[in-house]
Design a protein around this motif. Sequence first.
Motif, PDB file in Angstrom:
ATOM      1  N   ILE A  11     -14.279   6.644   5.876  1.00  0.00           N
ATOM      2  CA  ILE A  11     -14.475   7.952   6.490  1.00  0.00           C
ATOM      3  C   ILE A  11     -14.047   7.996   7.962  1.00  0.00           C
ATOM      4  CG2 ILE A  11     -16.306   9.500   7.305  1.00  0.00           C
ATOM      5  CD1 ILE A  11     -17.510   9.485   4.612  1.00  0.00           C
ATOM      6  N   PRO A  12     -14.348   6.964   8.779  1.00  0.00           N
ATOM      7  CA  PRO A  12     -13.925   7.042  10.184  1.00  0.00           C
ATOM      8  C   PRO A  12     -12.415   7.168  10.358  1.00  0.00           C
ATOM      9  CG  PRO A  12     -15.589   5.348   9.921  1.00  0.00           C
ATOM     10  CD  PRO A  12     -15.209   5.786   8.544  1.00  0.00           C
ATOM     11  N   LEU A  13     -11.641   6.697   9.376  1.00  0.00           N
ATOM     12  CA  LEU A  13     -10.182   6.790   9.481  1.00  0.00           C
ATOM     13  C   LEU A  13      -9.710   8.239   9.512  1.00  0.00           C
ATOM     14  CD1 LEU A  13      -9.144   3.990   6.939  1.00  0.00           C
ATOM     15  CD2 LEU A  13      -9.223   3.826   9.427  1.00  0.00           C
ATOM     16  N   MET A  47      -6.812  11.407  11.769  1.00  0.00           N
ATOM     17  CA  MET A  47      -5.712  12.055  11.053  1.00  0.00           C
ATOM     18  C   MET A  47      -5.529  13.506  11.491  1.00  0.00           C
ATOM     19  SD  MET A  47      -6.073  10.618   7.165  1.00  0.00           S
ATOM     20  CE  MET A  47      -5.884   8.869   6.813  1.00  0.00           C
ATOM     21  N   PRO A  48      -4.328  14.070  11.283  1.00  0.00           N
ATOM     22  CA  PRO A  48      -4.094  15.490  11.608  1.00  0.00           C
ATOM     23  C   PRO A  48      -5.030  16.383  10.807  1.00  0.00           C
ATOM     24  CG  PRO A  48      -2.022  14.350  11.196  1.00  0.00           C
ATOM     25  CD  PRO A  48      -3.106  13.407  10.793  1.00  0.00           C
ATOM     26  N   TRP A  49      -5.407  17.533  11.404  1.00  0.00           N
ATOM     27  CA  TRP A  49      -6.414  18.379  10.777  1.00  0.00           C
ATOM     28  C   TRP A  49      -6.015  18.899   9.395  1.00  0.00           C
ATOM     29  CZ3 TRP A  49      -5.296  23.311   9.382  1.00  0.00           C
ATOM     30  CH2 TRP A  49      -4.234  23.969  10.014  1.00  0.00           C
ATOM     31  N   PRO A  50      -4.712  19.161   9.098  1.00  0.00           N
ATOM     32  CA  PRO A  50      -4.405  19.624   7.730  1.00  0.00           C
ATOM     33  C   PRO A  50      -4.784  18.598   6.660  1.00  0.00           C
ATOM     34  CG  PRO A  50      -2.570  20.091   9.200  1.00  0.00           C
ATOM     35  CD  PRO A  50      -3.500  19.182   9.950  1.00  0.00           C
ATOM     36  N   ILE A  51      -4.606  17.305   6.985  1.00  0.00           N
ATOM     37  CA  ILE A  51      -4.976  16.258   6.028  1.00  0.00           C
ATOM     38  C   ILE A  51      -6.491  16.219   5.867  1.00  0.00           C
ATOM     39  CG2 ILE A  51      -4.956  13.772   5.581  1.00  0.00           C
ATOM     40  CD1 ILE A  51      -2.281  13.626   7.009  1.00  0.00           C
ATOM     41  N   VAL A  52      -7.178  16.368   6.986  1.00  0.00           N
ATOM     42  CA  VAL A  52      -8.643  16.371   6.945  1.00  0.00           C
ATOM     43  C   VAL A  52      -9.146  17.555   6.125  1.00  0.00           C
ATOM     44  CG1 VAL A  52     -10.746  16.544   8.320  1.00  0.00           C
ATOM     45  CG2 VAL A  52      -8.811  15.193   9.156  1.00  0.00           C
ATOM     46  N   GLU A  53      -8.537  18.728   6.333  1.00  0.00           N
ATOM     47  CA  GLU A  53      -8.952  19.927   5.594  1.00  0.00           C
ATOM     48  C   GLU A  53      -8.739  19.746   4.096  1.00  0.00           C
ATOM     49  OE1 GLU A  53      -7.815  24.681   5.174  1.00  0.00           O
ATOM     50  OE2 GLU A  53      -7.081  23.526   6.888  1.00  0.00           O
ATOM     51  N   LEU A  54      -7.584  19.189   3.735  1.00  0.00           N
ATOM     52  CA  LEU A  54      -7.292  18.962   2.322  1.00  0.00           C
ATOM     53  C   LEU A  54      -8.272  17.973   1.719  1.00  0.00           C
ATOM     54  CD1 LEU A  54      -5.422  19.432  -0.111  1.00  0.00           C
ATOM     55  CD2 LEU A  54      -3.982  17.543   0.730  1.00  0.00           C
ATOM     56  N   THR A  55      -8.586  16.926   2.458  1.00  0.00           N
ATOM     57  CA  THR A  55      -9.525  15.916   1.972  1.00  0.00           C
ATOM     58  C   THR A  55     -10.915  16.514   1.758  1.00  0.00           C
ATOM     59  OG1 THR A  55      -8.318  14.200   3.185  1.00  0.00           O
ATOM     60  CG2 THR A  55     -10.553  13.674   2.470  1.00  0.00           C
ATOM     61  N   ARG A  56     -11.326  17.333   2.709  1.00  0.00           N
ATOM     62  CA  ARG A  56     -12.639  17.960   2.582  1.00  0.00           C
ATOM     63  C   ARG A  56     -12.686  18.909   1.390  1.00  0.00           C
ATOM     64  NH1 ARG A  56     -15.579  17.691   7.878  1.00  0.00           N
ATOM     65  NH2 ARG A  56     -16.955  19.301   7.024  1.00  0.00           N
ATOM     66  N   LYS A  57     -11.598  19.624   1.151  1.00  0.00           N
ATOM     67  CA  LYS A  57     -11.552  20.554   0.025  1.00  0.00           C
ATOM     68  C   LYS A  57     -11.613  19.808  -1.299  1.00  0.00           C
ATOM     69  CE  LYS A  57      -8.931  24.471  -1.837  1.00  0.00           C
ATOM     70  NZ  LYS A  57     -10.116  25.341  -1.840  1.00  0.00           N
ATOM     71  N   ILE A  58     -10.823  18.736  -1.411  1.00  0.00           N
ATOM     72  CA  ILE A  58     -10.797  17.953  -2.650  1.00  0.00           C
ATOM     73  C   ILE A  58     -12.157  17.310  -2.915  1.00  0.00           C
ATOM     74  CG2 ILE A  58      -9.795  15.924  -3.768  1.00  0.00           C
ATOM     75  CD1 ILE A  58      -7.167  16.580  -2.333  1.00  0.00           C
ATOM     76  N   SER A  59     -12.763  16.783  -1.865  1.00  0.00           N
ATOM     77  CA  SER A  59     -14.038  16.081  -2.031  1.00  0.00           C
ATOM     78  C   SER A  59     -15.201  17.034  -2.290  1.00  0.00           C
ATOM     79  CB  SER A  59     -14.350  15.255  -0.778  1.00  0.00           C
ATOM     80  OG  SER A  59     -14.625  16.094   0.322  1.00  0.00           O
ATOM     81  N   VAL A  95     -23.176   8.067   7.500  1.00  0.00           N
ATOM     82  CA  VAL A  95     -21.733   8.295   7.424  1.00  0.00           C
ATOM     83  C   VAL A  95     -21.406   9.731   7.827  1.00  0.00           C
ATOM     84  CG1 VAL A  95     -21.348   6.549   5.642  1.00  0.00           C
ATOM     85  CG2 VAL A  95     -21.857   8.898   4.962  1.00  0.00           C
ATOM     86  N   LEU A  96     -22.404  10.626   7.753  1.00  0.00           N
ATOM     87  CA  LEU A  96     -22.178  12.016   8.152  1.00  0.00           C
ATOM     88  C   LEU A  96     -22.051  12.150   9.662  1.00  0.00           C
ATOM     89  CD1 LEU A  96     -24.516  13.984   5.733  1.00  0.00           C
ATOM     90  CD2 LEU A  96     -22.149  13.255   5.420  1.00  0.00           C
ATOM     91  N   GLY A  97     -22.307  11.070  10.373  1.00  0.00           N
ATOM     92  CA  GLY A  97     -22.044  11.060  11.802  1.00  0.00           C
ATOM     93  C   GLY A  97     -20.564  10.983  12.101  1.00  0.00           C
ATOM     94  N   TYR A  98     -19.775  10.586  11.094  1.00  0.00           N
ATOM     95  CA  TYR A  98     -18.320  10.529  11.229  1.00  0.00           C
ATOM     96  C   TYR A  98     -17.654  11.780  10.648  1.00  0.00           C
ATOM     97  CZ  TYR A  98     -18.793   5.578  12.384  1.00  0.00           C
ATOM     98  OH  TYR A  98     -19.128   4.393  12.992  1.00  0.00           O
ATOM     99  N   MET A  99     -18.223  12.320   9.581  1.00  0.00           N
ATOM    100  CA  MET A  99     -17.683  13.528   8.969  1.00  0.00           C
ATOM    101  C   MET A  99     -18.854  14.371   8.477  1.00  0.00           C
ATOM    102  SD  MET A  99     -14.941  14.004   5.830  1.00  0.00           S
ATOM    103  CE  MET A  99     -13.526  13.476   6.792  1.00  0.00           C
TER     104      MET A  99
END
Length: 339
Positions: free
Chosen positions: A258-260, A264-276, A159-163
């Motif tokens: 995760i592939p979804l 998504m726009p990078w701010p959403i991705v950044e927030l998701t990565r921070k929360i996770s 799954v780390l191949g997607y993120m």
Amino acid sequence: MSITTLYWLNHKFKILSDLIIGNTFEPKFDIVCVTGGSTGLGKEIVKQIADRGARVVVLDLIVPDDQDKIPNATYYKCDVSDRQQILDSQKQISQQIGTVTVLINNAGITTGRTVLDLSFQEIEKTIQINLLSSFYTIKAFLPDMLNLKRGYIVTIASVLGYMSPARLSAYGASKSGLIALHESLTYELGPPSVNPHGVKTLLICPGQLRTNMFQGVATPSKVLAPELEPEFVASCVVSAIEQGRRGEIKLPLYGKFIPLFRAMPWPIVELTRKISGIDKSMNHFKDKLSRVASSVASIASRSKNPSLLGTPAAVGPSKNLLARASSSAVAQKHSAHTL
């Protein structure tokens, strides 16, 4: 209903099944090749396939002692990053065992460092073992599958191949490459729904495994992102090829979403990565490497200066300790288990 009619119906059902489902793994007929099959997930896959009575060949740089070898499995010492060794192993297997009809590309390593901290050798070795080796094995074994019109190519990605987390650039890049390789190969072999050449492809993208490769790495959430047992992932792989599945299997549940995030726009991705907390997951791994390296350096320093060891008798044990610490550092730095 007569016996003749039953045979006729069985024949028609087989034709329909072959058209819709295609080949399935059959232990009596198939020969399975597993790369990196001496340890971790690969070892468990080999064990479960061998338990079904199938013949298995293992390509690995590590060949277990006789007492640790799995029955029905034949081991070939092979550096899968070296294409010539793979080609030579393929010839040996063909002459000694038979034609491989199921290829499971599982071998992989990782190094938890930033791009600037990675050496050129570490980058190249990670890409060679994790990604290029799959190209090599496919080119070596696929022609015989096409001649037989029977084959299965299973790619163990992640799954780390997607993120990909921070400090896993080379590993994440190699797994992304495997996903792309699987997709392209699938359609080079023809539409999967028709399967004109009789060779199937299957992609497995598991989350973090409970193996030595990522020992000490904390998952972002034990509930949402639990560590997977190698036995469980191996059973999913073996069950999938027994059922004739194709396409992609992501484990556990979060892997399907995760592939979804890639769309998504990078701010959403950044927030998701921070929360996770995904980008902090390798911090402990890095600290652990540093502690082991410091321990090795300290012991090495004392071994060079016997006066620091107290008595001459202490020199011998210190060398053993140094060897154990060095082995631990190497194991943490370059483990051959696959995520």
